[in-house]
Design an enzyme around this catalytic site. Structure first.
Site, short mmCIF file in Angstrom:
data_model
loop_
_atom_site.label_atom_id
_atom_site.label_comp_id
_atom_site.label_asym_id
_atom_site.label_seq_id
_atom_site.Cartn_x
_atom_site.Cartn_y
_atom_site.Cartn_z
N ASP A 81 9.89 8.89 1.93
CA ASP A 81 9.36 8.39 0.56
C ASP A 81 10.86 8.09 -0.10
O ASP A 81 11.65 8.64 -0.07
CB ASP A 81 8.61 9.67 -0.26
N GLU B 152 14.96 9.34 -17.78
CA GLU B 152 15.51 7.76 -17.85
C GLU B 152 16.09 7.64 -19.26
O GLU B 152 16.98 7.06 -19.59
CB GLU B 152 14.39 6.83 -17.66
N THR C 291 0.92 0.28 -23.71
CA THR C 291 1.91 -0.56 -24.40
C THR C 291 3.14 -0.85 -23.61
O THR C 291 3.71 -1.79 -23.50
CB THR C 291 2.39 0.01 -25.66
N ASP D 84 12.83 9.77 -26.60
CA ASP D 84 11.91 9.72 -25.41
C ASP D 84 12.67 10.87 -24.38
O ASP D 84 13.97 10.77 -24.00
CB ASP D 84 12.73 8.06 -24.81
N PHE E 33 5.77 6.31 -25.33
CA PHE E 33 5.54 5.49 -24.15
C PHE E 33 3.87 5.90 -23.91
O PHE E 33 3.27 6.68 -23.79
CB PHE E 33 6.33 5.60 -22.84
N THR E 34 3.18 4.63 -23.72
CA THR E 34 1.61 4.54 -23.16
C THR E 34 1.81 3.71 -22.13
O THR E 34 2.40 2.65 -21.89
CB THR E 34 0.66 4.45 -24.16
N ALA E 35 0.76 3.83 -21.38
CA ALA E 35 0.29 3.09 -20.19
C ALA E 35 -0.04 1.54 -20.79
O ALA E 35 0.25 0.53 -20.00
CB ALA E 35 -0.41 3.58 -19.30
#
Lengths: 662, 548
Positions: free
Chosen positions: A296, A337, A364, A333, A360-362
């Site tokens: 991975d 990252e 937007t 945040d 953060f949203t999936a």
């Protein structure tokens, strides 16, 4: 030395013929020992039979009998010592298995030993988890040191890939509900105990094949020895039974026969030292044969998190503007990252008062900050930020393409609907991996990187890490398909996995290493479990598998090569009485017939003890091509195996010749 | 000077064999793999009811081999027992039961051990219809089994290993028959006789009378050598001037014995798609051959005499022929091995004890060598950290079991046969009283030689032994039969289990089996395995005798 002493009682117990016959080579030696002992006891009454027309020393038969018993004991000792190493570990594991009370969801209370499949139990802080299972409710920190030896607690939670808990581990905080997934007596700890003790050890396919070869060689030598007296009764003088037994024991491959099972146990043990549990010896052997390694990307090849490495302003914005906006957008945040952006931007990490964090949203796919002065800062996926800003500067597109092609992730930063530039997020490839992959290539193993990234990014990272191939945008189905294709071409595939959706691929792979943090489904599907949950360990596992096979082959070669010298010791000793001419074969210049034969037997026994450490440690493995590896091992164990006994037998003979009568 | 002479002869042999290697090996591969059938073959297939396109699994293939050979043995037995009824019997009576048993097995197993004087026992009827036919088909059986084993390596996931009847037929029609015709003509050109003249009484120049036998010698000679059979037309075999008139014919005969066994590795390389594999096997055979020829010649030059040798061949011509004949499982002789010095005679035994693999008999040499290669790969493969594989085929428990059984068979037969000759009191009395002419170590060596020769299907003899006795005819017959067919059973089973496997791809982690390193390893395994097995008996026989 201590380990040897503690293994000695076990070595005597193993003299039981019912146990011995499983090892045909050593069983033959034991029969020979019994026979010689009987003759040694009878000799004072019946008188000594001459051998090859010559009288042998009075204590000769006794000497042979004693050393044959010692040979058998040494072989048993090797196995006992190997088993002993696992015993200590098993004892500490047993403690975790002590029965505890289990509180069932429905209010009943059971002993942990009575739990069965499907029971649901509540465990609160301070309690020991009563059995293996999956968390179906809650989150908790768990101390797994009893099994992994790692003292730092780990988090286990409902859902996702960290839902499995092991019986015997302790919940340190919070409350969880666990559904039991193992039957009583078949828990993970039970299996571990059986494995480290070697109780459930079955011979592996290659071990069986080698045993057949050794047994066949033994049969040939039995026939050689049986045929000898009828022949020499015509052509010369018959040899006495103890001499024939000595010849047989010297010729049959006792060295490897004595050490074979110790090598196997030690191989499993070496895995345990690496905190890896193999569910079968077969899997360890298969690891040596692996030709394709699926790794991975995240966590194995790269550090788990991407880091910001560069700010690229666009549309006439200044770098300062961009850096400032990027820093602001990331202040709220919490992801690695985000913090890496703040770190790269420099400056204080404090947020001004009254600003609102936009998480953060999936949907937007952006995050940012609404400042108190009404200005809005955003960063996120380029398409979403462009849509939010309404327009994009012309020089944005080339920058995004450039970053993507280099394997990075572009994050577009905008302030008040004006795009200022791009943050270059990059996967950081772990250090030293390129060299390890080169080693693997030299060993004939292809490495394949599995990633959910798009092909462009995947290609760039693959090139940077030096893997041979990659599988981008990989779904679990893709993984299985890839494994199948490889296997159809005759390749053996190894992979690691932790999630439930990895389970089918783990089962399909020839060597499937499940992470201990993973789900029970994954652990069930794989044939090894890594307690440290370190995917890089796959490389060590392959190495251990190879080492196991090399040790077996090298000691077999050594054992067979030894026979040459033993012939030169025994044959002239057997026949020189009748045919003095054969004395020229006595190139070692051994003292007498009796001392030559006894010396060969003593050498044969001692060499087993000398090689026990090697059998347990394993022959050194280097990541070089097969032919240079073979050349090296042939030189050491083949040529060495021919020369060593000449020296050893001569030295022993010098000592034996001092004994009166020899 | 003698050394130079020896080297020159050896070089000549090497050059000719080297030149034949590619064309002959490639031709053999073509003959056994092409899908085209000759008209005569199609007719034959129709006659025996075989569909040439349909392949057999290993057990059907094996049943074919065994049934065909059983019928061959019965026919040959019947022919000998009914000789007086046959045409061209030359007035000879039927052979005894035990002799017929022995001879029938001997020719069907490609051994051609002869307990009798052929020119004084069998007429042209038995020779042509019985023995010569078997000379062809027994060699063709060997070729077929070798090709089946090669298919085991070259096929992937296949349930079949070829069709025995097709392989057998092609071995005769495309390989042995045409080559024999060709070489018979060349032999006639060197002076070997070919007629149906029977016995001719002549008056010699001194005034006495002599009976000179004639016969179809050249045609039998060709297949005797090409098929590594070895059964001569005359009792003294290739020492007889009608079979082998001069040094040129002798050299030609040596080359004929080596031609097909040395070309088969090329066939192997071609069929598995890697010529280097063929070169490696041929190299092992070549090194063993040269070493063996040099050792025997050295032993004979240092202490041998001209006793039992022909003036026209000399010592070197005799030892080269002797080496070739014993190391190819031919068993023909142009000098009496019994008269060699003990160590040179011992080398003849060693050549056979190597298991007839350097280059060995037609077909049997290659399959024997490949079985040893499997053992070598198994041990060496472990040393590179992989479960062993040869040409991409995994060597697992089943393969090792079969290879081990193969390796076990002949030493067991040799040692037990020899030991029983001395262990059973009644037999021992007969052996000592009737068979052994040279008591002591040499007599022991003769018995050992006989069983070594029979179990390895060589057929040569230490001539001092009278083997036409019930014990030797029976015991050697059994040794020849088991020494031929047990290994074939194991080889075909091996072929079946290899063919069923997939091929593991080659990586840098794979043990390379075409490099000098592997050649050395295989050499070592061949030598050490046979040395360990036979060292004690050799020490009792030739070594004790030679070191006296």
């Amino acid at each position: 030395m201590n380990t040897f002493a503690s293994a000695l009682p076990g070595a005597f117990r193993k003299l039981d013929p019912r146990l011995m016959w499983r090892n045909p080579v050593m069983f033959l030696v034991e029969i020979g020992a019994v026979l010689t002992t009987a003759i040694a006891i009878a000799e004072p009454f019946t008188g000594r039979a001459p051998s090859g027309g010559a009288e042998l020393a009075p204590s000769f038969t006794v000497g042979i009998a004693v050393w044959l018993w010692i040979t058998v004991l040494f072989a048993n000792l090797a196995e006992s010592v190997a088993e002993g190493r696992g015993k200590a570990q098993a004892a500490s594991l047993r403690q975790t298995r002590t029965s505890t009370a289990a509180h069932l969801v429905d209010g009943r209370e059971l002993s942990s030993a009575d739990l069965t499949l499907g029971d649901e139990v509540v465990v609160v802080a301070g309690e020991v988890i009563p059995g293996d299972g999956d968390i179906i409710e809650g989150i908790a920190s768990v101390d797994e040191s009893a099994i992994t030896g790692e003292s730092a607690p780990v988090v286990r939670e409902f859902g996702g890939d960290r839902s499995a808990v092991t019986g015997g581990t302790r919940v340190l905080s919070d409350r969880i509900v666990v559904r039991i997934t193992s039957k009583p007596g078949e828990t993970f700890v039970d299996r571990m105990i059986a494995l480290v003790e070697g109780a459930s050890r079955q011979k592996t396919p290659n071990e069986i094949a080698l045993n057949i070869l050794l047994a066949s060689l033994s049969i040939v030598f039995v026939i050689v020895v049986l045929a000898l007296n009828p022949l020499s009764s015509y052509a010369g003088q018959p040899a006495s039974v103890p001499v024939l037994v000595a010849l047989l024991v010297c010729l049959i491959p006792t060295t490897i026969g004595a050490l074979l099972s110790a090598i196997g146990i030690a191989g499993m043990d070496r895995l345990v030292q690496h905190n890896v549990l193999a569910m079968s010896g077969r899997a360890v052997e298969a690891a040596g044969d692996v030709t394709t390694l699926l790794l991975d990307k995240t966590g194995t090849i790269t550090y788990g998190n991407r880091r910001a490495v560069e700010f690229v302003p666009v549309g006439g914005a200044s770098e300062t503007e961009l850096v400032d906006a990027a820093r602001l957008s990331s202040l709220g945040d919490p992801t690695p990252e985000g913090s890496s952006i703040v770190e790269l931007a420099g400056g204080s990490a404090a947020m001004t008062a009254n600003s609102t964090v936009i998480p953060f949203t999936a949907q937007t796919r952006m995050s940012g900050l609404d400042l108190a002065d009404g200005s809005q800062v955003r960063k996120g996926a380029s398409s979403m930020v462009i849509a939010w800003a309404g327009s994009a500067p012309d020089d944005l597109e080339p920058v995004i393409t450039r970053i993507s092609e280099s394997g990075g992730t572009p994050l577009v930063v905008a302030r008040d609907k004006q795009i200022l530039g791009v943050v270059h997020l990059k996967d950081i490839v772990k250090e030293g991996l390129k060299e390890r992959f080169a080693d693997l290539r030299a060993m004939g193993i292809r490495t394949v990187m599995i990633t959910g990234d798009n092909p462009l990014t995947a290609k760039a990272i693959a090139a940077e890490a030096g893997v041979d191939d990659f599988l981008a945008e990989a779904t679990p189905e893709d993984k299985i398909a890839y494994i199948r294709t490889e296997q159809e071409g005759g390749n053996l595939v190894a992979m690691t996995g932790d999630g439930t959706n990895d389970a089918p691929a783990l089962a399909q792979a020839d060597v499937g290493v499940a992470m201990n943090t993973g789900t029970s489904a994954a652990k069930e599907a794989g044939n090894m479990v890594d307690l440290d949950s370190d995917p890089t360990k796959l490389i060590d596992i392959v190495r251990i598998g190879k080492q196991l096979l090399i040790t077996r082959g090298s000691l077999t070669t050594f054992s067979i090569a030894n026979d040459v010298a033993k012939y030169f010791a025994i044959i002239p000793a057997m026949f020189a009485g009748v045919f003095p001419g054969l004395a020229v074969l006595n190139i070692m210049g051994l003292h007498s017939s009796a001392s030559a034969i006894l010396s060969a037997i003593v050498f044969n026994a001692l060499v087993i003890v000398f090689l026990i450490p090697l059998a347990l440690r394993g022959v050194k493995y280097r990541a070089v091509s097969a032919s240079s590896l073979l050349g090296r091992n042939l030189l050491i164990y083949g040529l060495g195996g021919i020369i060593a006994p000449f020296i050893g037998i001569k030295l022993i003979d010098l000592v034996v010749s001092i004994i009166p009568g020899f | 000077m003698t050394v130079l002479f020896f080297v020159l002869q050896l070089v000549t042999i090497a050059v000719v064999i080297g030149l034949l290697y590619r064309p002959l090996g490639d031709y053999l591969a073509y003959a056994f793999t092409t899908s085209k059938n000759l008209r005569v073959e199609r007719g034959f297939y129709r006659l025996i009811g075989v569909t040439p396109e349909s392949e057999q699994n290993w057990s059907a293939y094996l049943r074919g081999v065994l049934a065909f050979s059983a019928v061959g043995i019965l026919l040959l037995y019947a022919l000998q027992r009914l000789q007086q009824l046959l045409p061209f019997a030359l007035g000879f009576p039927a052979a005894s039961e035990h002799l017929s048993f022995n001879t029938a097995i001997s020719f069907v197993t490609n051994t051609n051990w002869q307990s009798y004087s052929p020119d004084l026992t069998f007429g042209y009827g038995v020779q042509l219809v019985g023995l010569t036919v078997q000379n062809f088909v027994s060699a063709a059986v060997g070729l077929a089994v070798a090709v089946a084993l090669i298919r085991g390596f070259s096929y992937r996931r296949s349930g079949t290993i070829g069709n025995f009847w097709v392989d057998l037929t092609r071995g005769v029609t495309r390989v042995l028959l045409p080559l024999s015709v060709l070489t018979a003509l060349v032999l006639v050109a060197t002076g070997v006789i070919q007629n149906f003249a029977g016995f001719t009484d002549v008056t010699t120049i001194t005034g006495g009378t002599a009976t000179i036998p004639g016969g179809p010698v050249a045609s039998q000679e060709a297949i005797k050598l090409l098929g590594t059979n070895g059964g001569g037309f005359f009792n003294v075999n290739s020492a007889h001037p009608f079979e082998n008139p001069n040094p040129v014919s002798s050299m030609l005969e040596i080359i004929l014995m080596l031609a097909i066994p040395f070309a088969l590795p090329r066939t192997f390389g071609r069929m598995v798609g890697d010529h280097r594999q063929g070169y490696a096997i041929a190299a092992v055979m070549g090194v063993l051959y040269i070493a063996s020829a040099s050792l025997m010649t050295w032993a004979e030059l240092s202490s041998g005499t001209m006793e039992g040798k022909e003036q026209r061949f000399g010592i070197i011509g005799s030892t080269l022929f002797g080496t070739t004949s014993t190391i190819t499982s031919t068993g023909a002789v142009n000098s009496m091995h019994d008269s060699f010095s003990p160590l040179a005679g011992g080398m003849a035994m060693v050549n056979m004890m190597l298991g007839e693999v350097a280059p060995g008999g037609v077909g049997s040499g290659l399959y024997g060598m490949l079985v040893v290669a499997i053992i070598a790969v198994f041990i060496a493969g472990l040393m590179v950290g992989r479960t062993p594989e040869y040409l991409g085929k995994k060597i697992g428990a089943r393969e090792i079991k079969l290879a081990s059984l193969y390796i076990l068979t002949t030493p067991t037969l040799v040692l037990l046969g020899t030991a029983l000759s001395f262990a059973i009191p009644a037999v021992r009395a007969d052996v000592e009283g009737t068979s052994i002419w040279n008591p002591g170590l040499h007599g022991f060596g003769e018995v050992l030689y006989a069983f070594t020769s029979a179990a390895n299907n060589n057929g040569s003899a230490f001539a001092g032994l009278t083997a036409n006795t019930p014990w030797f005819n029976t015991a050697l017959g059994v040794a020849m039969m088991l020494g031929r067919f047990l290994p074939i059973v194991f080889v075909l089973a091996l072929a079946g289990s290899l063919a069923a496997q997939d091929r593991v791809p080659v990586t840098t982690g794979t043990l390379p089996t075409h490099r000098p390193q592997f050649v050395g390893l295989l050499l070592g395994v061949v030598v050490i395995v046979s040395a360990l097995t036979y060292f004690p008996v050799l020490a009792l026989g030739p070594l004790a005798e030679g070191l006296q």
